[in-house]
Design a protein around this motif. Structure first.
Motif, PDB file in Angstrom:
ATOM      1  N   ALA A 242     -48.783 -75.969  20.858  1.00  0.00           N
ATOM      2  CA  ALA A 242     -48.965 -75.791  22.297  1.00  0.00           C
ATOM      3  C   ALA A 242     -48.157 -74.595  22.803  1.00  0.00           C
ATOM      4  CB  ALA A 242     -48.554 -77.058  23.043  1.00  0.00           C
TER       5      ALA A 242
ATOM      6  N   SER B   2     -47.345 -82.610  24.371  1.00  0.00           N
ATOM      7  CA  SER B   2     -47.927 -81.319  23.989  1.00  0.00           C
ATOM      8  C   SER B   2     -49.012 -80.894  24.973  1.00  0.00           C
ATOM      9  CB  SER B   2     -48.487 -81.393  22.564  1.00  0.00           C
ATOM     10  OG  SER B   2     -49.466 -82.427  22.449  1.00  0.00           O
ATOM     11  N   GLU B   3     -49.774 -81.853  25.489  1.00  0.00           N
ATOM     12  CA  GLU B   3     -50.823 -81.508  26.453  1.00  0.00           C
ATOM     13  C   GLU B   3     -50.224 -81.035  27.769  1.00  0.00           C
ATOM     14  OE1 GLU B   3     -54.163 -81.173  26.277  1.00  0.00           O
ATOM     15  OE2 GLU B   3     -53.730 -81.323  24.143  1.00  0.00           O
ATOM     16  N   GLN B   4     -49.171 -81.701  28.225  1.00  0.00           N
ATOM     17  CA  GLN B   4     -48.509 -81.246  29.452  1.00  0.00           C
ATOM     18  C   GLN B   4     -47.906 -79.858  29.259  1.00  0.00           C
ATOM     19  OE1 GLN B   4     -46.113 -84.865  29.700  1.00  0.00           O
ATOM     20  NE2 GLN B   4     -46.934 -85.246  31.735  1.00  0.00           N
TER      21      GLN B   4
ATOM     22  N   ARG C 145     -49.038 -77.569  27.155  1.00  0.00           N
ATOM     23  CA  ARG C 145     -50.171 -76.637  27.088  1.00  0.00           C
ATOM     24  C   ARG C 145     -50.660 -76.266  28.491  1.00  0.00           C
ATOM     25  NH1 ARG C 145     -52.400 -79.186  23.486  1.00  0.00           N
ATOM     26  NH2 ARG C 145     -52.073 -77.815  21.697  1.00  0.00           N
ATOM     27  N   ARG C 146     -50.593 -77.234  29.401  1.00  0.00           N
ATOM     28  CA  ARG C 146     -51.040 -76.988  30.775  1.00  0.00           C
ATOM     29  C   ARG C 146     -49.947 -76.367  31.644  1.00  0.00           C
ATOM     30  NH1 ARG C 146     -53.201 -82.389  30.135  1.00  0.00           N
ATOM     31  NH2 ARG C 146     -51.507 -83.169  31.452  1.00  0.00           N
TER      32      ARG C 146
ATOM     33  N   GLN D 127     -51.001 -87.330  21.399  1.00  0.00           N
ATOM     34  CA  GLN D 127     -50.426 -86.235  22.170  1.00  0.00           C
ATOM     35  C   GLN D 127     -48.934 -86.116  21.866  1.00  0.00           C
ATOM     36  OE1 GLN D 127     -51.346 -87.208  26.268  1.00  0.00           O
ATOM     37  NE2 GLN D 127     -53.319 -86.165  26.178  1.00  0.00           N
TER      38      GLN D 127
END
Length: 312
Positions: A22, A126-128, A130-131, A232
């Protein structure tokens, strides 16, 4: 882009797990040229396809290096392999969640050879990350904090300078403690709702509109309701962090009764086979289902709790 600009925007990244991947994507999107390394080189292919550059030795090629590995022990092992490439004025930014005392010792060892080191763990999946929604805590001297001012916004939406080396790792354990207990409380609440015959999706909607609200309801609630634990942030990795919390608390002679119970829940989830699943699978430690029963089960039917106590 000029040679000077290219050099300024080159950064080494060591570790291509969920978080390292990420972060590499974040640097690419921001116009940097990441030179990446991982113990398993095959993980680099999706990132080199996006423009990152594989490097056999990022420390030899870069003055600024971001590290994202599983634990402090792994960080020390990897750095030993690159020891001959360490040089004065290099800046190592270590996002690994690890033992704070290891971070202090590592920072002192590196300082003796002129390398500037910061522990900079990231709060967020990791998603947070990435955003661009994560938070980064940074433990380092003021000069390094200022020198990396253009890096902190890439690592997280907000950055906090917590003090000297090791302070960020301590603060990360505090944030992970509260975050993990919020997640466990949500899991228990949804399991309780199911047991009372309440549709868990409806229960989640009410909880979101009530004083009991936490952001975990937005990030993990639907996953628990749907039994969707695509990863995630791995459950076993959070268990590693809880062990670090209990270790640090024992050294400080501070009781953490809720974290001790949380640790037992996570260990139960591991025994049930959810260690490599998302950490929202702590829910299954309460309802007691196996991984194959969890996948695709969104009917809200309570599962029979299993006795998974290890034999003596």
């Amino acid at each position: 882009m000029s040679h000077e600009e290219t050099e300024r925007r080159t950064i080494g990244i060591i570790g291509l797990g969920l978080m390292g991947t990420a972060l590499t994507e974040r640097f690419l999107e921001a116009g940097w040229l990441p030179r990446i390394w991982n113990r398993s080189p095959e993980k680099a292919r999706p990132l080199t396809d996006k423009g990152a550059i594989w490097s056999d030795d990022p420390l030899a090629e870069c003055s600024q290096i971001v590290i994202s590995l599983y634990s402090g022990d792994v960080v020390d092992e990897v750095l030993r392999g690159f020891e001959t490439s360490l040089r004065s004025a290099q800046m190592l930014i270590d996002t690994t969640t690890g033992d704070p005392e290891q971070a202090v010792a590592r920072g002192e060892r590196l300082r003796q050879v002129g390398v500037q080191y910061s522990d900079a763990p990231i709060s967020g999946s990791s998603e947070q990350t990435r955003r661009g929604e994560a938070v980064v805590m940074v433990g380092c001297d003021p000069a390094l904090w200022a020198a990396c001012a253009d890096i902190w916004p890439i690592l997280g939406q907000r950055a906090f300078h917590t003090g000297g080396c090791g302070t960020a790792s301590r603060m990360k354990l505090v944030t992970n403690l509260v975050l993990g207990l919020n997640r466990a409380a949500l899991a228990e609440g949804l399991a309780f709702a199911e047991s009372l015959g309440i549709n868990p999706a409806a229960a989640l909607e009410v909880l979101r509109g009530s004083p009991a609200y936490s952001r975990q309801m937005d990030t993990k609630g639907s996953r628990m309701v749907d039994r969707n634990f695509s990863v995630q942030a791995r459950l076993s990795q959070h268990l590693k962090d809880v062990h670090l919390m209990l270790q640090a608390a024992a050294a400080a002679r501070q009781a953490l009764p809720l974290s001790e119970t949380h640790c037992q829940l996570l260990e139960r989830a591991e025994r049930l086979g959810f260690g490599e699943h998302d950490n929202s699978a702590v829910f299954m430690a309460i309802v007691g289902s196996q991984p194959d029963a969890a996948q695709g089960n969104s009917l809200g039917v309570p599962s029979k709790v299993v006795n998974d106590t290890p034999s003596s």
